[in-house]
Design an enzyme around this catalytic site. Structure first.
Site, PDB file in Angstrom:
ATOM      1  N   GLY A  62       0.836  -1.210   0.000  1.00 47.74           N
ATOM      2  CA  GLY A  62       0.000   0.000   0.000  1.00 47.74           C
ATOM      3  C   GLY A  62       0.866   1.253   0.000  1.00 47.74           C
ATOM      4  O   GLY A  62       2.076   1.206   0.243  1.00 47.74           O
TER       5      GLY A  62
ATOM      6  N   LEU B  45      -9.167  -6.419   4.586  1.00 44.49           N
ATOM      7  CA  LEU B  45      -8.613  -6.561   3.236  1.00 44.49           C
ATOM      8  C   LEU B  45      -7.108  -6.818   3.239  1.00 44.49           C
ATOM      9  O   LEU B  45      -6.546  -7.135   2.188  1.00 44.49           O
ATOM     10  CB  LEU B  45      -8.860  -5.277   2.422  1.00 44.49           C
ATOM     11  CG  LEU B  45     -10.265  -4.671   2.390  1.00 44.49           C
ATOM     12  CD1 LEU B  45     -10.265  -3.414   1.537  1.00 44.49           C
ATOM     13  CD2 LEU B  45     -11.276  -5.644   1.822  1.00 44.49           C
TER      14      LEU B  45
ATOM     15  N   THR C   1      -0.106 -13.646   7.254  1.00 43.10           N
ATOM     16  CA  THR C   1      -1.077 -12.548   7.118  1.00 43.10           C
ATOM     17  C   THR C   1      -2.486 -13.112   6.976  1.00 43.10           C
ATOM     18  O   THR C   1      -3.437 -12.635   7.609  1.00 43.10           O
ATOM     19  CB  THR C   1      -0.716 -11.665   5.900  1.00 43.10           C
ATOM     20  OG1 THR C   1       0.548 -11.054   6.148  1.00 43.10           O
ATOM     21  CG2 THR C   1      -1.760 -10.586   5.658  1.00 43.10           C
TER      22      THR C   1
ATOM     23  N   LYS D 187     -15.095 -10.133  17.576  1.00 40.27           N
ATOM     24  CA  LYS D 187     -15.811 -10.792  18.679  1.00 40.27           C
ATOM     25  C   LYS D 187     -15.810  -9.891  19.923  1.00 40.27           C
ATOM     26  O   LYS D 187     -16.839  -9.678  20.548  1.00 40.27           O
ATOM     27  CB  LYS D 187     -15.116 -12.129  18.988  1.00 40.27           C
ATOM     28  CG  LYS D 187     -15.699 -12.868  20.165  1.00 40.27           C
ATOM     29  CD  LYS D 187     -14.913 -14.136  20.443  1.00 40.27           C
ATOM     30  CE  LYS D 187     -15.326 -14.724  21.784  1.00 40.27           C
ATOM     31  NZ  LYS D 187     -14.505 -15.876  22.147  1.00 40.27           N
TER      32      LYS D 187
ATOM     33  N   TYR E 122      -1.202 -18.137  -1.090  1.00 36.05           N
ATOM     34  CA  TYR E 122      -2.316 -17.189  -1.211  1.00 36.05           C
ATOM     35  C   TYR E 122      -3.660 -17.907  -1.191  1.00 36.05           C
ATOM     36  O   TYR E 122      -4.503 -17.638  -0.346  1.00 36.05           O
ATOM     37  CB  TYR E 122      -2.150 -16.395  -2.507  1.00 36.05           C
ATOM     38  CG  TYR E 122      -3.177 -15.310  -2.720  1.00 36.05           C
ATOM     39  CD1 TYR E 122      -3.205 -14.176  -1.906  1.00 36.05           C
ATOM     40  CD2 TYR E 122      -4.105 -15.406  -3.756  1.00 36.05           C
ATOM     41  CE1 TYR E 122      -4.142 -13.167  -2.125  1.00 36.05           C
ATOM     42  CE2 TYR E 122      -5.036 -14.396  -3.977  1.00 36.05           C
ATOM     43  CZ  TYR E 122      -5.053 -13.282  -3.161  1.00 36.05           C
ATOM     44  OH  TYR E 122      -5.978 -12.290  -3.370  1.00 36.05           O
TER      45      TYR E 122
ATOM     46  N   ARG F 124       0.209  -7.936 -12.626  1.00 36.41           N
ATOM     47  CA  ARG F 124      -0.970  -8.627 -13.150  1.00 36.41           C
ATOM     48  C   ARG F 124      -1.272  -8.147 -14.560  1.00 36.41           C
ATOM     49  O   ARG F 124      -0.732  -7.135 -15.011  1.00 36.41           O
ATOM     50  CB  ARG F 124      -2.165  -8.429 -12.211  1.00 36.41           C
ATOM     51  CG  ARG F 124      -2.109  -9.412 -11.079  1.00 36.41           C
ATOM     52  CD  ARG F 124      -3.187  -9.190 -10.067  1.00 36.41           C
ATOM     53  NE  ARG F 124      -2.920  -8.010  -9.258  1.00 36.41           N
ATOM     54  CZ  ARG F 124      -3.707  -7.600  -8.276  1.00 36.41           C
ATOM     55  NH1 ARG F 124      -4.798  -8.242  -8.000  1.00 36.41           N
ATOM     56  NH2 ARG F 124      -3.395  -6.525  -7.574  1.00 36.41           N
TER      57      ARG F 124
HETATM   58  P1  NAD Z   1      -3.035  -4.397  -2.453  1.00 35.33           P
HETATM   59  O1  NAD Z   1      -1.761  -5.155  -2.420  1.00 35.33           O
HETATM   60  O2  NAD Z   1      -3.095  -3.156  -3.285  1.00 35.33           O
HETATM   61  O3  NAD Z   1      -3.531  -4.015  -0.999  1.00 35.33           O
HETATM   62  C1  NAD Z   1      -3.295  -4.816   0.129  1.00 35.33           C
HETATM   63  C2  NAD Z   1      -3.018  -3.893   1.289  1.00 35.33           C
HETATM   64  O4  NAD Z   1      -2.802  -4.682   2.461  1.00 35.33           O
HETATM   65  C3  NAD Z   1      -1.772  -3.049   1.083  1.00 35.33           C
HETATM   66  O5  NAD Z   1      -2.022  -1.718   1.463  1.00 35.33           O
HETATM   67  C4  NAD Z   1      -0.738  -3.702   1.994  1.00 35.33           C
HETATM   68  O6  NAD Z   1       0.270  -2.815   2.417  1.00 35.33           O
HETATM   69  C5  NAD Z   1      -1.627  -4.214   3.108  1.00 35.33           C
HETATM   70  N1  NAD Z   1      -1.049  -5.346   3.845  1.00 35.33           N
HETATM   71  C6  NAD Z   1      -0.527  -6.479   3.337  1.00 35.33           C
HETATM   72  N2  NAD Z   1      -0.121  -7.285   4.328  1.00 35.33           N
HETATM   73  C7  NAD Z   1      -0.405  -6.653   5.495  1.00 35.33           C
HETATM   74  C8  NAD Z   1      -0.219  -6.955   6.862  1.00 35.33           C
HETATM   75  N3  NAD Z   1       0.369  -8.102   7.245  1.00 35.33           N
HETATM   76  N4  NAD Z   1      -0.623  -6.050   7.794  1.00 35.33           N
HETATM   77  C9  NAD Z   1      -1.197  -4.876   7.422  1.00 35.33           C
HETATM   78  N5  NAD Z   1      -1.387  -4.520   6.137  1.00 35.33           N
HETATM   79  C10 NAD Z   1      -0.999  -5.403   5.182  1.00 35.33           C
HETATM   80  O7  NAD Z   1      -4.149  -5.439  -2.923  1.00 35.33           O
HETATM   81  P2  NAD Z   1      -5.661  -5.161  -3.311  1.00 35.33           P
HETATM   82  O8  NAD Z   1      -5.801  -5.456  -4.764  1.00 35.33           O
HETATM   83  O9  NAD Z   1      -6.092  -3.848  -2.797  1.00 35.33           O
HETATM   84  O10 NAD Z   1      -6.385  -6.337  -2.521  1.00 35.33           O
HETATM   85  C11 NAD Z   1      -7.095  -6.095  -1.308  1.00 35.33           C
HETATM   86  C12 NAD Z   1      -7.746  -7.383  -0.856  1.00 35.33           C
HETATM   87  O11 NAD Z   1      -8.644  -7.857  -1.862  1.00 35.33           O
HETATM   88  C13 NAD Z   1      -6.759  -8.509  -0.582  1.00 35.33           C
HETATM   89  O12 NAD Z   1      -7.176  -9.218   0.564  1.00 35.33           O
HETATM   90  C14 NAD Z   1      -6.877  -9.393  -1.793  1.00 35.33           C
HETATM   91  O13 NAD Z   1      -6.592 -10.733  -1.491  1.00 35.33           O
HETATM   92  C15 NAD Z   1      -8.325  -9.200  -2.183  1.00 35.33           C
HETATM   93  N6  NAD Z   1      -8.521  -9.441  -3.618  1.00 35.33           N
HETATM   94  C16 NAD Z   1      -8.137  -8.536  -4.544  1.00 35.33           C
HETATM   95  C17 NAD Z   1      -8.305  -8.822  -5.886  1.00 35.33           C
HETATM   96  C18 NAD Z   1      -7.906  -7.841  -6.966  1.00 35.33           C
HETATM   97  O14 NAD Z   1      -8.094  -8.142  -8.143  1.00 35.33           O
HETATM   98  N7  NAD Z   1      -7.386  -6.687  -6.641  1.00 35.33           N
HETATM   99  C19 NAD Z   1      -8.870 -10.035  -6.274  1.00 35.33           C
HETATM  100  C20 NAD Z   1      -9.230 -10.952  -5.291  1.00 35.33           C
HETATM  101  C21 NAD Z   1      -9.076 -10.645  -3.962  1.00 35.33           C
END
Ligand code: NAD
Length: 332
Positions: free
Chosen positions: A60, A95, A114, A127, A167, A208
């Site tokens: 992020g 998320l 994570t 909870k 994942y 991606r």
């Molecule tokens: P992203 O990588 O842009 O965002 C993930 C965020 O989580 C980032 O800001 C990162 O710094 C933070 N993060 C990661 N590990 C962490 C931790 N241990 N503690 C605190 N913060 C942490 O990804 P995104 O595309 O925004 O995805 C968000 C969520 O949606 C994820 O859970 C992902 O699995 C899910 N998702 C996204 C997609 C997609 O196409 N973008 C598809 C399926 C699922």
């Protein structure tokens, strides 16, 4: 009295003014500085809620929330969800987790921690403070599916030893945790199985397909296609996803719900569309075909009947419009 407006202000039984405005909540968004999280925070703040963003900035960026700098209703905490935290909130959008294969495979053990420990901590928090938790799962829980399109009842075709396992198995385990908390401790949960999503604030280096193609096209290079190009994908625009997440949180439906765009397009046709949008003069000609990537599913397409029936949700953005917005963002 003509021309004079009479203002009717409802007064409650204790004589105080009663505000008809919708209930404002305090909402935690983990991973809020990421691509999806920052767009979700935009919408929650516009609705007038107070938001706590929790992020370790692994993928992020602070810039994703720069538009809200100085806003009292947004509190940003640098924190890793692997460690417990206590915040008083009404709702949790959980998320936090890297989503692109390059990122989640770069430290597979951390990705598993994570998914498992992060979700465990957030469910424990939900909870304790009696908050509802929405978990962002993924279409990857279906693995390389042998059923099309994928319905939520399909149990998937997932490899627990492949390079994506950190994942997809992490997310499956997190779903199992969420349902255990729901059954055992009555925690209110929602599970969104999110399909491939794109839009502004994606990183060009994300790895991606949308950002890869856009990066290559914007740099004036040919596009690399892994495999024959016949594999299909379905792409959802970010605004559609955030609408789906908001509706899911509002609903009392607790089984998993696919949130994605069912419009299927071959990788080759998609590459041609990107080229048309980036390079209107047709200077980029070449498509470079490479061997397909290990563990990469050949098809994935959501069945969104549940989202339609339970949430009244369906995607509104066309691929053309969403890509136009995205390429404009990436270009500038
Ligand atoms: P992203 O990588 O842009 O965002 C993930 C965020 O989580 C980032 O800001 C990162 O710094 C933070 N993060 C990661 N590990 C962490 C931790 N241990 N503690 C605190 N913060 C942490 O990804 P995104 O595309 O925004 O995805 C968000 C969520 O949606 C994820 O859970 C992902 O699995 C899910 N998702 C996204 C997609 C997609 O196409 N973008 C598809 C399926 C699922």
């Amino acid at each position: 009295m003509e021309g004079r407006r009479v203002l009717h202000i409802p007064i409650s039984s204790n004589g105080r003014f009663f505000s008809p405005a919708p209930l404002k909540k305090r909402i935690l968004v983990t991973g809020g500085a990421g691509f999806v999280g920052s767009h979700l925070i935009d919408r929650l703040l516009v609705k007038g809620h107070s938001v706590v963003c929790l992020d370790n900035y692994f993928t992020g960026r602070k810039e994703n929330l720069r538009q809200w700098q100085g806003t009292a209703s947004l509190e940003i905490i640098r924190h890793d969800v692997v460690d417990p935290i206590l915040v008083e909130v009404d709702e949790i959008y959980h998320l936090a987790c890297p989503a692109s294969p390059g990122h989640y495979q770069s430290n597979a053990i951390k990705t598993l921690k994570t998914s498992f420990l992060g979700t465990f901590n957030m469910l424990g928090l939900a909870k304790r403070v009696k908050a509802k938790l929405l978990f962002s799962s993924t279409s990857e829980v279906y693995g390389d599916p042998d059923q099309h399109p994928q319905v939520e009842e399909y149990n998937g075709n997932v490899s627990c030893t492949g390079i994506r396992a950190c994942y997809d198995e992490g997310k499956r385990c997190a779903e199992a945790l969420a349902y255990s908390y729901m059954r055992q401790d009555k925690v209110r949960i929602s599970v969104a199985r999110i399909f491939n999503t794109y839009g502004p604030r994606m990183r060009l280096s994300d790895g991606r397909i949308v950002s890869n193609f856009a990066a290559q096209a914007l740099a004036g290079r040919g596009l690399t296609i892994f495999g024959s190009g016949e594999a299909t994908r379905s792409f959802q625009y970010i605004q559609d996803l955030t609408s789906g997440l908001l509706r899911l949180m509002e609903s009392s439906y607790s089984s998993p719900v696919n949130i994605g765009n069912p419009q299927e397009i071959s990788v080759k046709s998609f590459s041609t569309l990107v080229l048309q949008l980036v390079d209107e003069f047709g200077n980029i000609e070449r498509l470079d075909f490479q061997a397909s990537v290990s563990d990469d599913p050949s098809r994935r397409k959501p069945d969104i009947s549940k989202a339609r029936e339970q949430l009244g949700w369906y995607p509104m953005w066309s691929l053309f419009d969403g890509l136009t917005e995205t390429i404009f963002y990436l270009r500038t």
